[in-house]
Design a protein around this motif. Structure first.
Motif, PDB file in Angstrom:
ATOM      1  N   GLY A 190       0.866  -1.330   0.008  1.00 14.88           N
ATOM      2  CA  GLY A 190      -0.002  -0.064   0.051  1.00 14.88           C
ATOM      3  C   GLY A 190       0.900   1.338  -0.162  1.00 14.88           C
ATOM      4  O   GLY A 190       0.507   2.369   0.725  1.00 14.88           O
ATOM      5  N   TRP A 191       2.082   1.184  -0.677  1.00 16.42           N
ATOM      6  CA  TRP A 191       2.848   2.424  -0.865  1.00 16.42           C
ATOM      7  C   TRP A 191       3.251   2.863  -2.243  1.00 16.42           C
ATOM      8  O   TRP A 191       2.590   1.877  -2.920  1.00 16.42           O
ATOM      9  N   LEU A 192       4.087   3.751  -2.564  1.00 17.71           N
ATOM     10  CA  LEU A 192       4.527   4.032  -3.738  1.00 17.71           C
ATOM     11  C   LEU A 192       6.047   4.200  -4.044  1.00 17.71           C
ATOM     12  O   LEU A 192       6.560   4.709  -3.141  1.00 17.71           O
ATOM     13  N   ALA A 193       6.561   3.414  -5.044  1.00 15.51           N
ATOM     14  CA  ALA A 193       7.940   3.680  -5.255  1.00 15.51           C
ATOM     15  C   ALA A 193       7.978   4.219  -6.587  1.00 15.51           C
ATOM     16  O   ALA A 193       7.623   3.534  -7.591  1.00 15.51           O
ATOM     17  N   GLU A 251      15.032  23.801  -1.787  1.00 18.26           N
ATOM     18  CA  GLU A 251      15.906  23.093  -1.150  1.00 18.26           C
ATOM     19  C   GLU A 251      15.794  21.628  -1.506  1.00 18.26           C
ATOM     20  O   GLU A 251      14.732  21.131  -2.010  1.00 18.26           O
ATOM     21  N   THR A 252      16.737  20.634  -1.829  1.00 17.89           N
ATOM     22  CA  THR A 252      16.748  19.535  -2.236  1.00 17.89           C
ATOM     23  C   THR A 252      16.456  18.321  -1.430  1.00 17.89           C
ATOM     24  O   THR A 252      17.060  18.462  -0.475  1.00 17.89           O
ATOM     25  N   ILE A 253      15.501  17.426  -1.592  1.00 19.35           N
ATOM     26  CA  ILE A 253      15.479  16.236  -0.831  1.00 19.35           C
ATOM     27  C   ILE A 253      15.884  15.145  -1.768  1.00 19.35           C
ATOM     28  O   ILE A 253      16.706  14.173  -1.179  1.00 19.35           O
ATOM     29  N   GLY A 254      15.568  14.924  -3.087  1.00 12.69           N
ATOM     30  CA  GLY A 254      15.810  13.821  -3.780  1.00 12.69           C
ATOM     31  C   GLY A 254      15.852  14.357  -5.183  1.00 12.69           C
ATOM     32  O   GLY A 254      15.282  15.248  -5.565  1.00 12.69           O
ATOM     33  N   ASP A 255      16.628  13.516  -6.185  1.00 13.42           N
ATOM     34  CA  ASP A 255      16.440  13.947  -7.750  1.00 13.42           C
ATOM     35  C   ASP A 255      15.918  12.767  -8.756  1.00 13.42           C
ATOM     36  O   ASP A 255      16.130  13.011  -9.717  1.00 13.42           O
ATOM     37  N   ASP A 256      15.757  11.616  -8.021  1.00 10.31           N
ATOM     38  CA  ASP A 256      15.500  10.569  -8.859  1.00 10.31           C
ATOM     39  C   ASP A 256      14.398   9.742  -8.303  1.00 10.31           C
ATOM     40  O   ASP A 256      13.650   9.163  -9.236  1.00 10.31           O
ATOM     41  N   ILE A 257      14.425   9.339  -6.866  1.00 10.00           N
ATOM     42  CA  ILE A 257      13.497   8.141  -6.639  1.00 10.00           C
ATOM     43  C   ILE A 257      12.783   8.684  -5.255  1.00 10.00           C
ATOM     44  O   ILE A 257      13.307   9.265  -4.549  1.00 10.00           O
ATOM     45  N   ALA A 258      11.550   8.774  -5.044  1.00 10.73           N
ATOM     46  CA  ALA A 258      10.929   8.878  -4.000  1.00 10.73           C
ATOM     47  C   ALA A 258      10.061   7.762  -3.620  1.00 10.73           C
ATOM     48  O   ALA A 258       9.419   6.943  -4.525  1.00 10.73           O
ATOM     49  N   TRP A 259      10.088   7.341  -2.323  1.00  7.91           N
ATOM     50  CA  TRP A 259       9.270   6.261  -1.742  1.00  7.91           C
ATOM     51  C   TRP A 259       8.093   6.973  -1.161  1.00  7.91           C
ATOM     52  O   TRP A 259       8.539   7.880  -0.003  1.00  7.91           O
ATOM     53  N   ASP A 280      -2.291  -2.985 -13.197  1.00  6.83           N
ATOM     54  CA  ASP A 280      -2.423  -3.151 -11.827  1.00  6.83           C
ATOM     55  C   ASP A 280      -1.812  -1.998 -11.140  1.00  6.83           C
ATOM     56  O   ASP A 280      -2.334  -1.399 -10.078  1.00  6.83           O
ATOM     57  N   TYR A 281      -0.681  -1.491 -11.890  1.00  3.41           N
ATOM     58  CA  TYR A 281       0.023  -0.189 -11.364  1.00  3.41           C
ATOM     59  C   TYR A 281      -1.150   0.886 -11.285  1.00  3.41           C
ATOM     60  O   TYR A 281      -1.122   1.610 -10.256  1.00  3.41           O
ATOM     61  N   PHE A 282      -1.720   1.263 -12.292  1.00  2.00           N
ATOM     62  CA  PHE A 282      -2.702   2.295 -12.401  1.00  2.00           C
ATOM     63  C   PHE A 282      -3.583   2.018 -11.499  1.00  2.00           C
ATOM     64  O   PHE A 282      -4.035   3.132 -10.686  1.00  2.00           O
ATOM     65  N   GLN A 283      -4.274   0.993 -11.403  1.00  2.00           N
ATOM     66  CA  GLN A 283      -5.321   0.604 -10.176  1.00  2.00           C
ATOM     67  C   GLN A 283      -4.828   1.029  -8.802  1.00  2.00           C
ATOM     68  O   GLN A 283      -5.480   1.331  -8.121  1.00  2.00           O
ATOM     69  N   HIS A 284      -3.359   0.545  -8.705  1.00  2.00           N
ATOM     70  CA  HIS A 284      -2.656   0.939  -7.518  1.00  2.00           C
ATOM     71  C   HIS A 284      -2.595   2.402  -7.138  1.00  2.00           C
ATOM     72  O   HIS A 284      -3.085   2.859  -5.904  1.00  2.00           O
ATOM     73  N   TRP A 285      -2.300   3.285  -8.125  1.00  2.00           N
ATOM     74  CA  TRP A 285      -2.530   4.537  -8.041  1.00  2.00           C
ATOM     75  C   TRP A 285      -3.837   5.076  -7.654  1.00  2.00           C
ATOM     76  O   TRP A 285      -4.081   5.893  -6.738  1.00  2.00           O
ATOM     77  N   ILE A 286      -4.842   4.501  -8.299  1.00  2.00           N
ATOM     78  CA  ILE A 286      -6.111   4.997  -8.056  1.00  2.00           C
ATOM     79  C   ILE A 286      -6.424   4.790  -6.514  1.00  2.00           C
ATOM     80  O   ILE A 286      -7.149   5.600  -6.074  1.00  2.00           O
ATOM     81  N   ASP A 287      -6.172   3.468  -6.113  1.00  2.00           N
ATOM     82  CA  ASP A 287      -6.302   2.965  -4.782  1.00  2.00           C
ATOM     83  C   ASP A 287      -5.708   3.830  -3.769  1.00  2.00           C
ATOM     84  O   ASP A 287      -6.194   3.888  -2.584  1.00  2.00           O
ATOM     85  N   MET A 288      -4.696   4.347  -4.051  1.00  2.00           N
ATOM     86  CA  MET A 288      -3.975   5.224  -3.020  1.00  2.00           C
ATOM     87  C   MET A 288      -4.895   6.243  -2.228  1.00  2.00           C
ATOM     88  O   MET A 288      -4.516   6.577  -1.401  1.00  2.00           O
ATOM     89  N   ALA A 289      -5.912   6.534  -3.118  1.00  2.00           N
ATOM     90  CA  ALA A 289      -6.813   7.802  -2.611  1.00  2.00           C
ATOM     91  C   ALA A 289      -7.094   7.347  -1.104  1.00  2.00           C
ATOM     92  O   ALA A 289      -7.765   8.091  -0.270  1.00  2.00           O
TER      93      ALA A 289
END
Ligand code: SAT
Ligand code: MN
Length: 599
Positions: free
Chosen positions: A234-237, A281-289, A465-474
Motif C-alpha cells: 500500500g505505498w508508492l515507489a 531545497e533539495t531532498i531527492g533528484d530521482d527516486i521517491a518512496w 495493476d499499477y494504475f489501479q494501485h495509484w487510484i486505490d492510493m486515494a
C-alpha cells in the motif's frame, strides 16, 4: 572470517562463490581507507583517471566501453512466476528459465577477479523498517559508485544482524580473466541481462557495468523490486524528485515530480529561483518512496545517498547547485571529456577548451564532428555535498507531499502547466504521460512514447495493476481527498513553429512553481480547459522576464486539434492493458473526448 553470521547471507555468498569462482572475496566496510585502496587500484589498472585535486578533489574520470553507455531496456526482464503479472510493458521470461540461462553465464564468470560483498541500505538506517540489500559484484567501479549512491558498508551489516530480510543483488560484468590475461579498462560482455524476480525479491544482472544496469540499489531495487513491495503493502515507489519550496512569506511546500530519465529532474530538484524571495531545497533528484502517514497525508523519502545526474547541459546557468556539489569533489564522472589540466568538461559548459580528451579517449578539438561527451554521460556525487540539501533529507519520516508534478519532453500539444481536476484525473494524466525518448536508454532518441508516471522502464509488474494501485492510493488519505497531493502536468520543452523553446526553463520554472503554490492556496487564476486548469497569462508571475506575449500565449495554448489527435494514441495505449485497465481511466478518456467535442 566473514564479518557477519547472517545464515541466509552466508549461504547465498557460498553459493555464488562456488558458481562464479572469483579469485577472492572482499567484504566492503565502506571506510575511507577502502575507498582509497579501491580508487588507487582502479587508477593503477587504467579504469579511472584521477582528476587534479585542486580542481576536483578525490574525483575520477571513467570511460565505459562504447557499447555500454546506457540502460538496456530490451535486455531488462521482469521474471514473475506468471507472465501475465509482468504485463505488456515489460520483457518477461519464466524465472526457472531465466535462472537456468543466467546460471550458465555466471558459471566461472568471476575467474581472475575479486568478488566484492556490498551490504547497502536504501533509505535511512533509522527507518522503522530499513530496506536492506546486498550486492555481489566483480566490478570495483560499481563498488565505488555504490559507496556514493547508497548507505553502504559495515554499519549496514551490523544493522542487519543475523536475520534481517535483504534483497540479494548479483552483478557481474561477465568478463572472466584467464591466468596472465591483461584486463581492459571497462570489462563487460556483449550479452546482457538485467533480471528481476519480483516474488522472491531478487536481482540478477550480467554483462554491463553502466549505472542503471549495475548499481543495483537504484533502478533495480528502489524502483522495480520496491514497486512490487509497494503494491503489496500500500505505498508508492516512484521515479520522482522531491523538493522543498519556501515562499517569501516563509510558507513551506513539498513537491514531488516525475519526469523520464534525462528530462530535468536533477535541475528542477536543485533549482535556483529567479523570483525574488523564493527558496528551493533539495531532498531527492530521482527516486521517491511515498507512504501514507497517520495524518492521512502522503509522506516521501529519498532512498538514495548520491546523485547520478546527466552531465551534458549542466553548468552554472542551468544548475549552479549541481556545479557547487561537484566542486566539493568525491565524485566519479563517466563518459565526459577530460581537460588537459586534469578537470572535466562537457557540452553545455560554455566555450570549449582548445583541446580535450573525449569520452572515447580520442583527441578532441572544437572542430571535431562529434560531441566530446556521451549524451548520457553522468556525474556520481554524494548528495550530502549539495549546498541546498534540505535538513528533512535525513528524517526517516520524510516530508508530506503537497503537489505531484508529471512531465515529459513534448515539442507540441502539452502546455507549460495544467492542474488536474481531481486525483483520478491526475492518475489519468500520469498514466498517459508522453515524452520524447532520450539517450538515457539504448535506442532511438526523440521519439514520442507513452511513459506512465515516467515509470515505463521501472514498473516491476503489470502496468494496468499499477494504475489501479495509484487510484486505490486515494483510500490511504482516510477518505479525505483534501489530504491528497494536487496533481499538475508540466512541459518545459514546448517549441514554436521555428523550433525555438517557447519557455526559458531552469530557474525561470520558479514562476510555474509559484502558480502551483497559489493554486494549492486556493488562489491563482486558471482557465478551465478540456484538459484541466491552465494559468491565464496574467496569473503567471512574469516580472522581470523578457518574454514575447505571443510566446506566453503559445506556451499556455490548449489546441483542440492537437488534443483530438492524441485521443487515438491514448486509446491504443489503454487497449494494451486489456481488462486490467481501470474502468475509471476509460471514463476519463471518454470525458476528455466529450469536453474536446464541446470546446
Ligand atoms: O542510468 S540510470 O538508470 O541510473 C539513470 C536513468 O536513466 O534515470
Ligand atoms: Mn532516473
Amino acid at each position: 572470517m566473514p564479518p557477519t553470521s547472517h545464515p541466509r547471507l552466508l549461504a547465498w555468498i557460498d553459493e555464488v562463490t562456488a558458481l562464479t569462482t572469483p579469485d577472492r572475496v572482499v567484504w566492503c566496510d565502506g571506510s575511507e581507507e577502502e575507498w582509497r585502496e579501491l580508487t588507487d587500484a582502479l587508477v593503477e589498472s587504467g579504469s579511472l583517471v584521477r582528476l587534479d585535486p585542486q580542481k576536483k578533489p578525490n574525483s575520477f574520470w571513467a570511460r565505459t566501453d562504447p557499447g555500454d553507455v546506457a540502460r538496456v531496456e530490451e535486455r531488462t526482464f521482469i521474471c514473475s512466476a506468471d507472465e501475465a503479472d509482468a504485463g505488456p510493458t515489460n520483457n518477461w521470461m519464466a524465472p526457472a528459465e531465466m535462472k537456468a540461462t543466467m546460471t550458465e553465464l555466471y558459471r566461472g564468470c568471476m575467474r581472475g577477479r575479486t568478488m566484492y560483498v556490498v551490504p547497502f541500505c536504501m533509505g535511512s538506517l533509522d527507518a522503522p523498517r530499513p530496506m536492506f540489500g546486498v550486492e555481489l559484484t566483480d566490478s570495483p567501479y560499481v563498488v565505488a559508485s555504490m559507496r556514493i549512491m547508497t548507505r553502504m558498508g559495515a554499519a549496514v551489516l551490523t544493522a542487519m544482524g543475523d536475520d534481517a530480510d535483504f534483497v540479494p543483488a548479483l552483478h557481474s560484468v561477465g568478463a572472466p580473466l584467464e591466468p596472465g590475461q591483461a584486463d581492459v579498462p571497462w570489462p563487460c560482455n556483449e550479452t546482457k541481462y538485467i533480471s528481476h524476480f519480483p516474488e522472491t525479491r531478487e536481482i540478477w544482472s550480467f554483462g554491463s557495468g553502466y549505472g542503471g544496469n549495475s548499481l543495483l540499489g537504484k533502478k533495480c531495487y528502489a524502483l522495480r523490486i520496491a514497486s512490487v513491495a509497494a503494491r503489496d503493502e500500500g505505498w508508492l515507489a516512484e521515479h520522482m524528485l522531491i523538493m522543498k519550496l519556501t515562499s517569501p512569506e516563509g510558507q513551506v511546500r513539498y513537491v514531488a515530480g516525475a519526469f523520464p530519465s534525462a528530462c530535468g529532474k536533477t535541475n528542477l530538484a536543485m533549482l535556483e529561483p529567479t523570483l525574488p524571495g523564493w527558496k528551493v531545497e533539495t531532498i531527492g533528484d530521482d527516486i521517491a518512496w511515498m507512504r501514507f502517514g497517520e495524518d492521512g497525508r502522503l509522506w516521501a523519502t529519498n532512498p538514495e545517498f548520491g546523485l547520478f545526474g546527466v552531465a551534458p547541459g549542466t553548468d552554472f546557468h542551468t544548475n549552479p547547485n549541481a556545479m557547487r556539489t561537484l566542486a566539493r569533489g568525491n565524485s566519479v564522472f563517466t563518459n565526459v571529456a577530460l581537460t588537459d589540466d586534469g578537470d572535466i568538461w562537457w557540452e553545455g559548459m560554455g566555450e570549449p577548451p582548445a583541446h580535450l580528451t573525449d569520452w572515447k579517449n580520442q583527441d578532441w578539438t572544437p572542430g571535431s564532428p562529434t560531441p566530446s561527451s556521451h549524451p548520457n554521460s553522468r556525474f556520481c556525487t554524494p548528495i550530502e555535498q549539495c549546498p541546498i540539501l534540505a535538513e528533512e533529507y535525513h528524517d526517516p519520516r520524510g516530508v508530506p507531499i503537497d503537489a505531484i508534478l508529471f512531465g515529459g519532453r513534448r515539442r507540441t500539444t502539452v502546455p507549460l502547466v495544467t492542474e488536474a481536476r481531481d486525483w483520478v484525473h491526475g492518475v489519468y494524466l500520469g498514466a498517459t504521460l508522453s515524452s520524447e525518448t532520450t539517450a538515457a536508454a539504448v535506442g532511438q532518441v526523440g521519439v514520442v512514447r507513452r511513459d506512465p508516471m515516467a515509470m515505463l522502464p521501472f514498473i516491476g509488474y503489470h502496468a494496468g495493476d499499477y494504475f489501479q494501485h495509484w487510484i486505490d492510493m486515494a483510500k490511504g488519505a482516510s477518505g479525505d481527498a483534501a489530504k491528497l497531493p494536487k496533481v499538475f502536468y508540466v512541459n518545459w520543452f514546448r517549441r514554436g513553429d521555428d523550433g525555438r523553446f517557447l519557455w526559458p526553463g531552469f530557474g525561470e520554472n520558479s514562476r510555474v512553481l509559484k502558480w502551483i503554490v497559489d493554486r494549492l492556496d486556493g488562489k491563482g487564476d486558471g482557465v478551465e480547459t478540456p484538459i484541466g486548469h491552465v494559468p491565464t497569462p496574467e496569473a503567471l508571475d512574469l516580472t522581470g522576464l523578457d518574454l514575447d506575449e505571443a510566446d506566453v500565449a503559445a506556451v499556455l495554448r490548449v489546441d483542440r486539434d492537437e488534443w483530438l489527435a492524441e485521443i487515438p494514441q491514448v486509446t491504443e495505449w489503454f487497449t494494451k492493458f486489456g481488462d486490467k485497465l481501470p474502468a475509471v481511466l476509460w471514463a476519463e478518456l471518454d470525458a476528455l473526448r466529450a469536453r474536446l467535442a464541446d470546446a
